[in-house]
Scaffold this active site. Structure first.
Site, PDB file in Angstrom:
ATOM      1  N   GLU B  54       2.988   3.006  -3.096  1.00 58.15           N
ATOM      2  CA  GLU B  54       3.334   1.531  -3.316  1.00 58.15           C
ATOM      3  C   GLU B  54       4.983   1.440  -3.594  1.00 58.15           C
ATOM      4  O   GLU B  54       5.709   0.725  -3.169  1.00 58.15           O
ATOM      5  CB  GLU B  54       2.623   0.887  -4.533  1.00 58.15           C
ATOM      6  CG  GLU B  54       1.151   0.567  -4.233  1.00 58.15           C
ATOM      7  CD  GLU B  54       0.155   1.916  -4.634  1.00 58.15           C
ATOM      8  OE1 GLU B  54       0.955   3.016  -5.108  1.00 58.15           O
ATOM      9  OE2 GLU B  54      -0.877   1.724  -4.809  1.00 58.15           O
ATOM     10  N   HIS B 123      -8.825  -3.340 -12.695  1.00 60.53           N
ATOM     11  CA  HIS B 123      -9.113  -3.951 -11.550  1.00 60.53           C
ATOM     12  C   HIS B 123      -9.058  -5.645 -11.376  1.00 60.53           C
ATOM     13  O   HIS B 123      -9.521  -5.978 -10.428  1.00 60.53           O
ATOM     14  CB  HIS B 123     -10.257  -3.385 -11.000  1.00 60.53           C
ATOM     15  CG  HIS B 123     -10.068  -1.868 -10.482  1.00 60.53           C
ATOM     16  ND1 HIS B 123      -9.751  -0.882 -10.892  1.00 60.53           N
ATOM     17  CD2 HIS B 123     -10.046  -1.392  -9.030  1.00 60.53           C
ATOM     18  CE1 HIS B 123      -9.549   0.191 -10.372  1.00 60.53           C
ATOM     19  NE2 HIS B 123      -9.869  -0.105  -9.229  1.00 60.53           N
TER      20      HIS B 123
END
Lengths: 346, 337
Positions: B54, B123
């Site tokens: 990322e 998450h």
């Protein structure tokens, strides 16, 4: 050093049955969210975990259940955690991706690659506070492209820390084939960062045990950190309900669902040229082929392979398996009965 | 007008923009599968599957955006943006300022956010307040299909970096992927109005920084974004049975904030109740209080937010996130103040 194959098979078979039990709870809807099982990678986990002892630390990824189970943690605590009970390992706060055990120096993370720096930190403590102890990091090959993991390998090498980096390579990062997004050789990459690099056949528990054992012995006496690359399979894919696994098991049903919107998109006016569109379709076809191949795994299943070797003593093998299945069943019946009696929130 | 799903609306608006502007490209993890239909239509070189790197691909997107392209970078879940934060915090958000306004970063960062399906605190975060805290970043959080498509179009037309957050409870494929995994044995409290609804025949941009009243009432002004809007609506309907009438204002974008509409809405009732799935302290809820105070609007204030890390256990998660019951209770207390 020679491995005790019976002992290792016990570890692997127990872990498999335990995780299959977890799978049943997930299918019943008693476990929420995702569930990443380690079924298929047991030889890697057992081959390493059999050498881990008190004082050693574990940096686990999102797939840490089997490693902790093999480490000897009370499995009832794990099941309760997965069911979100206050009596679970982390009081129902963490779930399977965030298993933490200060007693076993085990910390998990659902962030890919985070086990690298975690293991380095554990190893810094080990070298100052618990001489002779080591830290193990487990991660998949998908994590090898994550900066923090590569950085932590270099860091471990620079500070000469006792870290065993264990890369479980199943060739897939969720729905991405790792070869499509990785260049260079992983062993070379780790070597380039100053680690001792070793490759093992991850379906052979003996091979993993042998190599991990030598590496860990060396680490305990102050040798350079080690990168261990082990090929493995994931029987249930990335997580339970993995769309690729569903596609490979029910190609007509699942493929049919995808086809409609895809055809609609293909027929839209503005877009790429026909030849470019054909290229994409060919690529999707190739991926589907790979997915279907994924299910052809029996020959790579470490349990199947180890079982074949132990079949010379069929009676002992069956007795062992029988004994283990009773043990595992007991874990689940205890927890499940309590769970339903107390309205699912015990 | 036609009916469309929340997720479908985002991709539909994105595809419309991609047909008009060849410089829009998508990259991120698993996008070859997540955006399969866009890839089939526009070709491989406009939908690039990235490794789990990322910090590299978001960092690269910044300069790609500065040099002629319009990248839509996918970070899967907003929780994963931590590893790439430098690209956002120190680069995407600052280039325009550092260059004396001479250089823009027309970049869209797309990520799924939010909870209510039992996946734990790494998450299920919202993080829009945390991102909006950084000057130079715009953050949008749609609550229904029409806004989702319209805001995506605005994000793509914007000259500056825009974070587009897609709540997993509203996005059918994300919830299927992360929550049910093909099971029929799990249930979720899904707001039907948010998941599927009427959308315009052709997409028009919904301007960033324009809040919208979903409901009007004279007693309390509830302000929220994303799934929180639907929880607030449910609470408002419940309160109405007891003779308490609430407005519900959907901010739609956290940054820029529609300060004018916020002040107007709060002035009408003199009571502000913020419903925010994001973390409580130092975030959107406190910011909204500051907005009205700065305009000298007298009001009573309460907030229902997420106050701890989101627990994994479903029954604890339900209590931690701003559920309808908490909103109703907070509204009643606010009336008694």
């Amino acid at each position: 050093m020679k491995p005790d194959l019976w002992k290792l098979y016990r570890l692997m078979y127990s872990s498999r049955l335990f995780e299959e039990g977890v799978q049943r709870l997930w299918e019943k809807g008693l476990i929420s969210g995702e569930m990443h099982l380690g079924t298929g990678e047991e030889a890697v986990t057992a081959g390493v975990m059999d050498h881990v002892k008190e004082g050693d630390a574990l940096a686990l990824d999102h797939r840490g259940t089997s490693a902790l189970f093999m480490r000897g943690i009370d499995p009832v605590l794990l099941v309760k955690e997965f069911l979100g009970q206050p009596g679970g390992l982390c009081g129902g706060m963490g779930g399977h991706m965030h298993l933490f055990s200060p007693e076993f120096l085990a910390a998990s993370s659902g962030i890919v690659g985070a086990s690298g720096p975690a293991a380095v930190g554990f190893a810094i403590s080990a070298s100052r506070l618990r001489s002779g102890s080591i830290a193990v990091a487990f991660f998949g090959e998908g994590a090898m492209n994550q900066g923090m993991l590569m950085e932590s390998m270099n860091l471990a090498a620079v500070w000469e820390l006792p870290v065993l980096f264990v890369c479980k390579n199943n060739d897939w990062a969720i729905t991405t084939q790792s070869q499509d997004v990785t260049r260079g050789d992983l062993l070379e990459r780790a070597r380039g960062l100053g680690l001792i690099s070793k490759e093992v056949e991850g379906s052979s528990v003996e091979e993993v045990w042998q190599t991990a054992g030598e590496s860990i012995t060396n680490l305990r006496s102050g040798n350079k950190p080690v990168f261990l690359l082990a090929r493995c399979i994931h029987i249930e894919g990335h997580f339970l309900g993995d769309p690729l696994i569903r596609l490979s098991r029910h190609p007509i049903k699942e493929g049919g669902k995808m086809a409609g919107p895809m055809i609609k998109a293909l027929l839209k006016k503005k877009g790429a040229s026909i030849s470019e569109k054909t290229k994409v379709l060919k690529d999707i076809g190739g991926m589907a082929g790979e997915v279907i191949k994924k299910q052809d795994i029996k020959e790579q299943d470490p349990l199947f392979l180890t079982r074949q070797k132990l079949s010379v003593d069929k009676e002992r093998l069956l007795n062992l398996e029988n004994e283990i299945s009773i043990e595992i069943e007991k874990i689940f019946t205890t927890v499940e009965n309590k769970h339903s009696q107390e309205g699912g929130q015990a | 007008m036609k009916k469309m799903g929340f997720a479908e609306a985002i991709d539909d608006a994105l595809a419309m923009a991609m047909a008009e502007d060849e410089n829009i490209i998508i990259f991120g993890e698993d996008v070859h599968a997540l955006r399969m239909n866009i890839r089939v239509r526009f070709g491989m070189d406009r939908v690039l599957a990235a490794p789990i790197s990322e910090s590299a691909f978001l960092g690269a997107a910044v300069t790609a955006a500065m040099s002629g392209l319009k990248p839509v970078v996918e970070i899967m879940l907003v929780d994963f943006i931590g590893t790439a934060m430098d690209a956002l915090l120190n680069h995407a958000a600052k280039v325009k300022f550092f260059s004396g306004g001479k250089w823009n970063v027309p970049l869209v960062i797309r990520a799924a956010c939010g909870g209510w399906y039992g996946d734990g605190g790494q998450h299920e975060q919202s993080l829009w307040g945390w991102l909006a805290h950084i000057p130079g970043l715009k953050v949008v959080v749609p609550s229904n299909p029409a806004d989702a498509g319209g805001l995506m179009l605005s994000a793509l037309k914007d000259p500056d970096p825009v974070v587009f957050l897609e709540h997993k409870l509203l996005s059918d494929y994300w919830l299927e992927y992360m929550g049910s995994g093909g099971r029929k044995t799990v249930k979720f409290d899904i707001p039907s109005e948010g998941v599927r609804g009427m959308v315009p025949k052709k997409w028009h941009p919904v301007p960033l920084g324009t809040a919208e009243f979903i409901r009007k009432g004279q007693d309390i002004t509830m302000i929220s974004v994303g799934v929180g809007v639907h929880r607030a609506l449910e609470a408002a309907e419940h309160l109405e049975k007891n003779g308490l009438f609430s407005s519900v204002l959907d901010l739609r974008s956290v940054s820029p904030l529609d300060k004018e509409k916020i002040c107007e809405a709060v002035a009408q009732t003199g009571r502000m109740l913020v419903v925010d799935e994001d973390n409580c302290g130092f975030g959107l809820s406190g910011e909204l209080a500051a907005v009205v105070l700065e305009e000298n609007i007298q009001c009573k204030f309460a907030r229902v937010c997420t106050e701890t890390t989101i627990p994994y256990a479903r029954h604890l998660e339900e209590k931690t996130l701003p559920n309808t019951d908490r909103i109703v209770k907070a509204a009643v207390r606010l009336m008694e103040k």
